[in-house]
Design an enzyme around this catalytic site. Structure first.
Site, mmCIF file in Angstrom:
data_model
loop_
_atom_site.group_PDB
_atom_site.id
_atom_site.type_symbol
_atom_site.label_atom_id
_atom_site.label_comp_id
_atom_site.label_asym_id
_atom_site.label_seq_id
_atom_site.Cartn_x
_atom_site.Cartn_y
_atom_site.Cartn_z
ATOM 1 N N SER A 134 7.024 0.076 7.319
ATOM 2 C CA SER A 134 6.034 0.351 8.325
ATOM 3 C C SER A 134 6.130 0.644 9.491
ATOM 4 O O SER A 134 6.496 -0.486 9.806
ATOM 5 C CB SER A 134 4.841 0.360 7.437
ATOM 6 O OG SER A 134 3.506 0.361 7.910
ATOM 7 N N LYS A 160 8.272 4.881 7.483
ATOM 8 C CA LYS A 160 6.400 5.681 6.939
ATOM 9 C C LYS A 160 5.140 5.344 8.776
ATOM 10 O O LYS A 160 5.706 4.775 9.377
ATOM 11 C CB LYS A 160 5.933 4.508 6.309
ATOM 12 C CG LYS A 160 4.514 4.409 6.058
ATOM 13 C CD LYS A 160 3.689 3.597 5.471
ATOM 14 C CE LYS A 160 2.838 2.495 5.834
ATOM 15 N NZ LYS A 160 1.593 1.867 4.263
ATOM 16 N N LYS A 162 2.261 5.159 10.398
ATOM 17 C CA LYS A 162 0.867 4.985 10.417
ATOM 18 C C LYS A 162 0.623 6.250 11.497
ATOM 19 O O LYS A 162 1.037 6.380 12.568
ATOM 20 C CB LYS A 162 0.634 3.318 11.335
ATOM 21 C CG LYS A 162 0.703 2.215 10.203
ATOM 22 C CD LYS A 162 0.139 2.642 9.712
ATOM 23 C CE LYS A 162 0.229 1.138 8.565
ATOM 24 N NZ LYS A 162 -0.436 0.929 7.114
ATOM 25 N N ASP A 187 0.862 6.867 7.715
ATOM 26 C CA ASP A 187 -0.800 6.639 6.134
ATOM 27 C C ASP A 187 -1.558 6.641 6.609
ATOM 28 O O ASP A 187 -1.226 5.490 8.368
ATOM 29 C CB ASP A 187 0.054 4.838 6.174
ATOM 30 C CG ASP A 187 -0.865 3.967 5.500
ATOM 31 O OD1 ASP A 187 -2.008 4.531 5.031
ATOM 32 O OD2 ASP A 187 -0.738 2.658 5.049
ATOM 33 N N ASN A 189 -4.912 5.029 6.562
ATOM 34 C CA ASN A 189 -6.200 3.689 6.040
ATOM 35 C C ASN A 189 -7.567 4.607 6.963
ATOM 36 O O ASN A 189 -8.308 3.821 7.413
ATOM 37 C CB ASN A 189 -5.364 2.302 7.244
ATOM 38 C CG ASN A 189 -4.264 1.908 6.874
ATOM 39 O OD1 ASN A 189 -2.959 1.758 7.638
ATOM 40 N ND2 ASN A 189 -3.695 1.637 5.608
ATOM 41 N N GLU A 212 -0.790 8.884 2.783
ATOM 42 C CA GLU A 212 -1.202 7.441 1.789
ATOM 43 C C GLU A 212 -2.544 7.615 2.711
ATOM 44 O O GLU A 212 -2.773 7.293 4.030
ATOM 45 C CB GLU A 212 -0.380 6.750 2.382
ATOM 46 C CG GLU A 212 -0.660 5.369 1.979
ATOM 47 C CD GLU A 212 0.098 3.850 2.288
ATOM 48 O OE1 GLU A 212 0.743 4.308 3.122
ATOM 49 O OE2 GLU A 212 -0.455 3.189 1.519
ATOM 50 N N ASP A 237 -3.929 4.020 -1.756
ATOM 51 C CA ASP A 237 -3.511 2.001 -1.697
ATOM 52 C C ASP A 237 -4.937 2.587 -1.408
ATOM 53 O O ASP A 237 -5.309 1.393 -3.012
ATOM 54 C CB ASP A 237 -3.015 2.121 -0.033
ATOM 55 C CG ASP A 237 -2.399 0.995 0.591
ATOM 56 O OD1 ASP A 237 -3.102 0.478 0.064
ATOM 57 O OD2 ASP A 237 -2.251 0.896 1.343
ATOM 58 N N LYS A 261 0.044 -2.703 -4.628
ATOM 59 C CA LYS A 261 0.649 -3.517 -3.325
ATOM 60 C C LYS A 261 -0.562 -4.657 -4.934
ATOM 61 O O LYS A 261 -1.894 -4.554 -4.694
ATOM 62 C CB LYS A 261 -1.089 -3.806 -2.456
ATOM 63 C CG LYS A 261 -0.822 -2.887 -1.646
ATOM 64 C CD LYS A 261 -1.203 -3.017 -0.368
ATOM 65 C CE LYS A 261 -0.214 -2.082 0.450
ATOM 66 N NZ LYS A 261 -2.002 -1.466 1.963
ATOM 67 N N GLY A 289 3.070 -3.369 1.009
ATOM 68 C CA GLY A 289 3.066 -4.481 1.660
ATOM 69 C C GLY A 289 1.891 -5.180 2.489
ATOM 70 O O GLY A 289 0.961 -3.594 3.085
HETATM 71 O O1 OSB Z 1 -1.894 0.122 4.510
HETATM 72 O O2 OSB Z 1 0.039 -0.047 3.525
HETATM 73 C C1 OSB Z 1 -0.408 -0.588 4.601
HETATM 74 C C2 OSB Z 1 -0.091 -3.802 6.121
HETATM 75 C C3 OSB Z 1 -1.061 -4.300 6.540
HETATM 76 C C4 OSB Z 1 -2.160 -4.027 5.726
HETATM 77 C C5 OSB Z 1 -1.811 -1.953 5.326
HETATM 78 C C6 OSB Z 1 -0.937 -1.820 5.136
HETATM 79 C C7 OSB Z 1 0.436 -2.870 6.127
HETATM 80 C C8 OSB Z 1 1.266 -1.398 6.358
HETATM 81 C C9 OSB Z 1 2.709 -2.553 6.545
HETATM 82 O O3 OSB Z 1 1.139 -0.831 6.042
HETATM 83 C C10 OSB Z 1 3.323 -3.409 4.872
HETATM 84 C C11 OSB Z 1 4.599 -4.170 5.263
HETATM 85 O O4 OSB Z 1 5.735 -4.149 5.560
HETATM 86 O O5 OSB Z 1 4.398 -5.257 4.892
HETATM 87 MG MG MG Z 2 -1.582 1.657 3.458
#
Ligand code: OSB
Ligand code: MG
Length: 365
Positions: A134, A160, A162, A187, A189, A212, A237, A261, A289
């Site tokens: 990520s 991936k 962000k 992703d 979020n 995502e 997610d 997760k 993760g």
């Molecule tokens: O949205 O997947 C997510 C990290 C912290 C909180 C949310 C996310 C993430 C990551 C990193 O995308 C995932 C990782 O490498 O642990």
């Molecule tokens: Mg995510």
């Protein structure tokens, strides 16, 4: 077995590089770990709650509080198996990351006691798992390309990115132009709204594996509406906090893929149910993760070896996150991590190092 006590501790770990998402920048982690002390031995759990309630409503201080005052007291003393933990904790609403941490520790103790590994317990179908990485929001496209190039050189099998409004189509275009057809996904979020559908459809020509969590977590129906306006598969997610959420989202057509997760859904046992539901419905899953240490990583890698984890996960090597891990490090071999085979989580905590980074500790008995 009986849960006799729970040793809780908070540790400080610096990330190797700042990690920026649409909800903030992270450079240091303050992680809650729990150790279940049972009549049959000990087990470890890691709480994935962040320092601030910006990914979800949970955060580490609240997790610590609810564990001490509401969760652990419901588990201490009487006969207990990992499979009973969720039902015992059901009177407490929410707080899934806190619940997941204690269930994980009890499960680890139970499996260590009977010499079974997490991987075997979950029915792992592979000995190593494909890994993605990520990649945070960067301050320039040039810097992003250096970071992505470095990860591809290390062997990561999927990238991936962000994204957020203002950092989406251009970084994706730049990565595609420079690195060709590497498996790529994004992703958000929760950073967009349904009125951004036309803009998000501009990602369609890049052949992404998925987008995502584009919309806020409660907007499950809106994700189904968005899915009709973009070709890129939608993956959820934050919206998926339980088997019920997963059932409803799939039924509504809100997602074609799910990021599992274990911490977000209340533990590995609920996560396994989501995996099984998705397998039955033909919905691929992948392991998310939360910047875990070697403890959380061990459990995640084991679960990612289940059959329907068909996409590379955010299960990156220890070195992606930390200069020094609290267990033996997870090392990438040909873009994969090995599923631990030892009893329980199959990793050993470096107690001296752990103590050196512990800034708070309390035993609840
Ligand atoms: O949205 O997947 C997510 C990290 C912290 C909180 C949310 C996310 C993430 C990551 C990193 O995308 C995932 C990782 O490498 O642990
Ligand atoms: Mg995510």
């Amino acid at each position: 077995m009986k849960l006799q006590a729970v040793e809780m501790r908070r540790i400080g770990m610096s990330l190797v590089a700042p990690f920026e998402t649409s909800f903030g920048v992270q450079t240091e982690r303050d992680i809650l770990l729990v150790k279940a002390i049972t009549s049959e031995g000990e087990g470890w759990g890691e709480c994935v709650a962040g320092e601030e309630p910006t990914y979800s409503s949970e955060y580490v201080d609240a997790a610590q509080h609810v564990l001490i005052h509401h969760l652990i007291p419901r588990l201490l003393g009487s006969e207990l198996e990992a499979g009973d933990v969720a039902a015992r904790l059901r009177p407490v609403h929410g707080h899934r990351m806190a619940k997941a941490a204690i269930e994980m520790a009890v499960l680890d103790a139970e499996l260590r006691a009977r010499g079974d590994s997490f991987g075997h317990f979950f029915g792992a179908v592979r000995q190593e798992v494909d890994c993605g990485v990520s990649v945070g929001i960067h301050s320039s496209i040039a810097e992003l390309l250096v970071t992505v190039g470095g990860y591809l050189d290390q062997g990561y099998r999927r990238i991936k990115l962000k994204i957020k409004p203002g950092w989406d189509v251009e970084p994706v275009r730049a990565v595609r132009e420079k690195f060709g057809d590497v498996p790529l996904q994004v992703d958000a979020n929760t950073a967009y709204s349904l009125s951004d559908a036309e803009h998000l459809a501009k990602l369609d020509p890049f052949g992404l594996l998925l987008i995502e969590q584009p919309l806020p977590e409660e907007l499950v129906l809106a994700h189904a509406q968005l899915a009709k306006k973009v070709q890129t598969p939608i993956c959820l997610d934050e919206s998926i906090e339980s088997l019920q959420n997963a059932t409803d989202a799939i039924e509504l057509g809100a997602c074609r893929v799910i990021n599992v997760k274990p911490g977000r859904v209340g533990g590995y046992l609920e996560a396994r149910k989501i995996h099984d539901l998705c397998a039955e419905k033909g919905v691929p899953v992948w392991m998310g993760g939360m910047l875990e240490t070697g403890i959380g990583r061990a459990g995640n890698v084991a679960m990612a070896a289940m059959a329907n984890f068909t996409l590379p996960g955010d299960t990156s090597a220890s070195a992606r996150y930390y200069h020094r891990d609290i267990t033996e490090p997870f090392v990438l071999h040909d873009g994969r991590l090995k599923v631990p085979t030892g009893a329980g989580l199959g990793v050993t905590v470096d107690q001296e190092f752990l103590d050196s980074i512990t800034h708070w500790k309390q035993t609840v008995a």
